[in-house]
Design a protein around this motif. Sequence first.
Motif, mmCIF file in Angstrom:
data_model
loop_
_atom_site.group_PDB
_atom_site.id
_atom_site.type_symbol
_atom_site.label_atom_id
_atom_site.label_comp_id
_atom_site.label_asym_id
_atom_site.label_seq_id
_atom_site.Cartn_x
_atom_site.Cartn_y
_atom_site.Cartn_z
ATOM 1 N N PRO A 189 0.826 -1.077 0.308
ATOM 2 C CA PRO A 189 -0.064 0.217 -0.656
ATOM 3 C C PRO A 189 1.039 1.168 0.084
ATOM 4 C CG PRO A 189 -1.010 -2.018 1.726
ATOM 5 C CD PRO A 189 0.606 -1.606 1.471
ATOM 6 N N LEU A 190 1.842 1.125 0.329
ATOM 7 C CA LEU A 190 2.760 2.288 0.954
ATOM 8 C C LEU A 190 3.713 2.820 0.027
ATOM 9 C CD1 LEU A 190 4.844 2.027 4.091
ATOM 10 C CD2 LEU A 190 3.180 3.299 3.192
ATOM 11 N N VAL A 191 3.580 1.440 -1.611
ATOM 12 C CA VAL A 191 3.918 1.876 -3.180
ATOM 13 C C VAL A 191 2.857 2.400 -3.790
ATOM 14 C CG1 VAL A 191 4.312 0.871 -5.184
ATOM 15 C CG2 VAL A 191 5.650 0.378 -3.047
ATOM 16 N N ALA A 192 1.503 2.138 -3.595
ATOM 17 C CA ALA A 192 0.618 2.629 -4.287
ATOM 18 C C ALA A 192 0.341 4.080 -4.148
ATOM 19 C CB ALA A 192 -0.931 1.506 -3.787
ATOM 20 N N TYR A 193 0.566 4.593 -2.752
ATOM 21 C CA TYR A 193 -0.181 5.586 -2.236
ATOM 22 C C TYR A 193 1.238 7.107 -2.737
ATOM 23 C CZ TYR A 193 -3.384 5.604 1.021
ATOM 24 O OH TYR A 193 -4.897 5.667 1.397
ATOM 25 N N ALA A 194 2.048 6.247 -2.853
ATOM 26 C CA ALA A 194 3.944 7.003 -3.329
ATOM 27 C C ALA A 194 4.041 7.262 -4.713
ATOM 28 C CB ALA A 194 4.699 5.770 -3.646
ATOM 29 N N LEU A 195 3.033 6.236 -6.100
ATOM 30 C CA LEU A 195 2.622 5.853 -6.734
ATOM 31 C C LEU A 195 1.560 7.452 -7.470
ATOM 32 C CD1 LEU A 195 2.536 2.663 -8.484
ATOM 33 C CD2 LEU A 195 4.177 4.603 -9.098
ATOM 34 N N ALA A 196 0.484 6.980 -6.121
ATOM 35 C CA ALA A 196 -0.573 7.959 -6.388
ATOM 36 C C ALA A 196 -0.108 9.742 -6.293
ATOM 37 C CB ALA A 196 -1.916 7.751 -5.655
ATOM 38 N N ILE A 197 1.159 10.173 -5.525
ATOM 39 C CA ILE A 197 1.970 11.144 -5.278
ATOM 40 C C ILE A 197 2.409 12.047 -6.137
ATOM 41 C CG2 ILE A 197 3.136 12.448 -3.816
ATOM 42 C CD1 ILE A 197 1.290 10.716 -1.252
ATOM 43 N N LEU A 198 2.501 10.637 -6.526
ATOM 44 C CA LEU A 198 4.604 10.947 -7.932
ATOM 45 C C LEU A 198 3.973 10.803 -9.416
ATOM 46 C CD1 LEU A 198 6.629 8.881 -5.863
ATOM 47 C CD2 LEU A 198 6.784 11.763 -5.674
ATOM 48 N N VAL A 199 2.994 10.614 -10.011
ATOM 49 C CA VAL A 199 2.919 10.256 -10.682
ATOM 50 C C VAL A 199 2.186 11.707 -11.415
ATOM 51 C CG1 VAL A 199 1.298 8.719 -12.434
ATOM 52 C CG2 VAL A 199 2.755 7.848 -11.264
ATOM 53 N N PRO A 200 0.936 12.422 -10.586
ATOM 54 C CA PRO A 200 0.409 12.931 -11.393
ATOM 55 C C PRO A 200 0.953 14.655 -11.010
ATOM 56 C CG PRO A 200 -0.836 12.077 -10.090
ATOM 57 C CD PRO A 200 0.551 11.432 -9.398
ATOM 58 N N ALA A 201 2.784 14.423 -10.439
ATOM 59 C CA ALA A 201 2.977 15.478 -9.939
ATOM 60 C C ALA A 201 4.311 15.910 -10.744
ATOM 61 C CB ALA A 201 4.418 14.978 -8.247
ATOM 62 N N ALA A 202 5.007 14.052 -11.670
ATOM 63 C CA ALA A 202 5.782 13.969 -12.400
ATOM 64 C C ALA A 202 5.413 14.371 -13.619
ATOM 65 C CB ALA A 202 6.365 12.905 -12.973
ATOM 66 N N ILE A 203 3.842 14.494 -13.861
ATOM 67 C CA ILE A 203 3.236 14.492 -15.907
ATOM 68 C C ILE A 203 2.960 16.183 -15.017
ATOM 69 C CG2 ILE A 203 0.919 14.082 -16.642
ATOM 70 C CD1 ILE A 203 0.273 11.322 -15.795
ATOM 71 N N GLY A 204 2.523 16.521 -14.335
ATOM 72 C CA GLY A 204 2.403 18.237 -13.982
ATOM 73 C C GLY A 204 3.509 18.989 -14.527
ATOM 74 N N ARG A 205 5.039 18.364 -13.905
ATOM 75 C CA ARG A 205 6.122 18.913 -14.561
ATOM 76 C C ARG A 205 6.357 19.256 -15.594
ATOM 77 N NH1 ARG A 205 7.916 17.179 -9.597
ATOM 78 N NH2 ARG A 205 8.665 14.621 -10.897
ATOM 79 N N ARG A 206 5.933 17.318 -16.521
ATOM 80 C CA ARG A 206 6.287 17.553 -18.539
ATOM 81 C C ARG A 206 5.670 18.630 -18.306
ATOM 82 N NH1 ARG A 206 5.226 11.246 -19.952
ATOM 83 N NH2 ARG A 206 7.889 11.463 -18.628
ATOM 84 N N ARG A 207 4.230 19.241 -18.277
ATOM 85 C CA ARG A 207 3.188 19.665 -19.368
ATOM 86 C C ARG A 207 3.607 20.637 -18.700
ATOM 87 N NH1 ARG A 207 -2.199 17.167 -16.917
ATOM 88 N NH2 ARG A 207 -2.781 15.656 -18.125
ATOM 89 N N VAL A 208 4.177 20.925 -17.708
ATOM 90 C CA VAL A 208 4.900 22.739 -17.568
ATOM 91 C C VAL A 208 6.396 23.356 -17.827
ATOM 92 C CG1 VAL A 208 5.924 24.158 -16.345
ATOM 93 C CG2 VAL A 208 3.846 23.408 -15.175
ATOM 94 N N GLY A 209 7.188 22.184 -18.439
ATOM 95 C CA GLY A 209 8.431 21.629 -19.141
ATOM 96 C C GLY A 209 7.746 22.229 -21.042
ATOM 97 N N ARG A 210 6.441 21.375 -21.478
ATOM 98 C CA ARG A 210 6.175 21.403 -22.750
ATOM 99 C C ARG A 210 5.585 22.778 -22.823
ATOM 100 N NH1 ARG A 210 4.234 15.559 -23.716
ATOM 101 N NH2 ARG A 210 6.302 14.443 -24.082
ATOM 102 N N ALA A 211 4.934 23.405 -21.752
ATOM 103 C CA ALA A 211 4.481 24.838 -22.087
ATOM 104 C C ALA A 211 5.448 26.133 -22.896
ATOM 105 C CB ALA A 211 3.826 25.254 -21.128
ATOM 106 N N PRO A 212 4.414 26.851 -24.269
ATOM 107 C CA PRO A 212 5.742 27.611 -24.552
ATOM 108 C C PRO A 212 6.145 28.828 -23.825
ATOM 109 C CG PRO A 212 3.518 28.032 -24.984
ATOM 110 C CD PRO A 212 3.134 26.417 -24.125
#
Length: 568
Positions: A545-568
Motif C-alpha cells: 500500500p505504501l508503494v500505491a500511495y507513493a505512485l498516487a503522489i508522484l505520478v501526477p506531480a511528474a506529469i504536471g512537471r512535464r506539462r509545464v516543461g512543454r508549455a510555450p
Amino acid sequence: MSGGGADRQGWLRLAPGVTLAMSLTPIGAGLIGTILPAFGWMPAIGAVDPGLGAWVALLAQLELPGAVMLTVWTGLAGTGLSLALALGFVATSHHRPLFRRLTGWLAPVLSLPHAALAIGLAFMIAPSGWIARLLSPWATGWGVPPDLWTDRDPLGLGLILGLVLKETPYLLLAILAALSHLDPARDLAAARTLGYTPAKAWLKVVGPRLYPLLRLPLYAVLAYALSVVDMALILAPATPPPLSVLILRWFHDPDLALRLQAAAASCLQLGLVGAAILGWAAMETIVTRLARPWLTDGKRGRAGAAARRFLAALQVATLGLSAASIAALALWSVAGRWRFPDDLPAVLSMNAWAAQGRRLAEPAIATLALGLLATAIALALTIACLENEQRRGIRLGSRGLILLYLPLLAPQIAFLPGAQIVMIAAGIDGGALAVLWCHLLYVLPYVFLSLGDAYRRLDMRHVDAASSLGAGPWTILWRVKLPLLLGPLLAAGAVGFAVSVALYVPTVFAGGGRISTLAIEAVNAMAGADRRAIGVAASLQAFLPLVAYALAILVPAAIGRRRVGRAP
C-alpha cells in the motif's frame, strides 16, 4: 444521439443498480446463510430440524459472557477515544502549522494494513519489545524481559490502543472531508472577533454542523471495532477472546455441529453491533440536549493552551507510535542477533527475507492481483455511477449513501460465514472469483467515497468548452474529465488497493483455505515464535500500500512537471 451512443447511455444508467446489486447481494445472501443455521437449518451437515438448539449450546458456553463484555468494552472504548482524540485535536490545533504538518502524514498511516500495524504494535509493547529495550536497563533496571502482561492483556488495552492508532487517522480524514463541505472559515472568524478562543469557537460553531456529516463514518468505525478479527487475533487476550475470534474458531472447528453454534454467535455479533449503533445514536440525542445550554451561554472561556498542547502531543504520539510500529517490523525482518535489552540488533541480515521470500511469493502475487483487479473494477463502477449522476442531473441521496456504507456497517464475521455457505451451495467457493467479489464488496465504498467529491466538483467550464467544439459525452469523459481527475483517480485507487491488501476475514471465508494472501500469512505467522519471519510477512504486506500511495503522489506531480516543461 447515435444508436451506439444511446446504447452506451443505457448501459450507463444501469451502473448504479449493478453497483448496488454487487454490494448488497453477498450481504443479503450471507445473512440468510447465517440466520438459517442459527435456527437449526443446515442440510449440508444434516441439520434439517429447525429449533433453538444452537442458541442453547451458545448460551451454555462459559467463555461467552466474558467474550461479550470484552467485545463491548474494547469496541466502545476504541471508538470513543479515537473520536475524542480526532475532534479534540482539530478543535484545538486547526489554526496552527502543526495541524497542516500532521495531516500530511495521514495517508501513509491510513495505508497501513490492520494486521501489519497490530503486529508492529505488539513488537513495540511486548515485555521484550522495542519500548522495553529502549528503556532498559538505564530506566527500568531490567536485564531480562519482565514478567508483565503488556500485550494481550486481560482488559484488552492493547487492542484498544491498536484501534486508536488505526481509527484516529481515519476519523481525522473524515473530519477534513466533511469540513470541505462546510467552509467554516467565515464563521470561525466571526466567532473569534466576538472573543471566543479558537477551540471554543470551533466546538460551538463548527462542531454541531460537522457531527451529522461524521455519523456514517463513525458508525462504520464502531461496527469494525466491535467485530474486528485480525487485530483481535494479534492484540486481544485469548481467554476469553472477543466474540469475533470465538466465532472464527467455532466455524473452523473440525466438529461440524459447532457450525450451528457459530452461526448463532454471528447473529449475536450482528445484534451487538446494531444495539451499539442504536445506543450511540441515543447518546447523541442526550448529549445534544445537555450541550444546548453550553452552546448558547455566550461564555468565551480561557485560552486552553495546556489542553491544546496535551492533545497535540497525543496526536503526535499516536502517529509516531504507528510509524515506530512499522519501523519495528522492518527492523525485525533484517535482525540477526538481537539480545535483550539491546536497543538495536547486533547484526543485520537478509537471511529471513531469503528464507521467506520464496514461500511468500505466491501470496504476494495473489494479494497484488486481487488488489489491482478489485480496484480497477471499483474505479470503473464508480466512474460510471458518477458520470450517470452528472448526465442525468441527479445526486446520491441519504438512502443511497446508507446503502453504500452498508458493507462497512455490517460486521464481516456476521454475514461472510453465511456467504461462504451460499457459495458452497452454488459451487463457487474457494475460487479467485469469489474472493475478488468479496474484496470488491469493501473496496467499492472506499473508492466511491474517495472519488465522489472530486468528480462532482470538477470545473464544468472545461466540459462546456469541449462540448462547444463538438465533442460528445464519451469523448469528453475520456479526453477531458479523466485526465483532469488523474490525481483523485490515483488517490482513490491507492485507497482501494490498500483496503484490498488489508482484508483478512473475507479472504479466509471466500477463499476456503485455497487462496492465501499476505494478510493471512501475516496473521498466521503470529502463531509462531520467529519474529523475523513475522516481520518479513508483515513488512511485505505494509510495503504494497505504501508503494500505491507513493505512485498516487508522484505520478501526477511528474506529469504536471512535464506539462509545464512543454508549455510555450
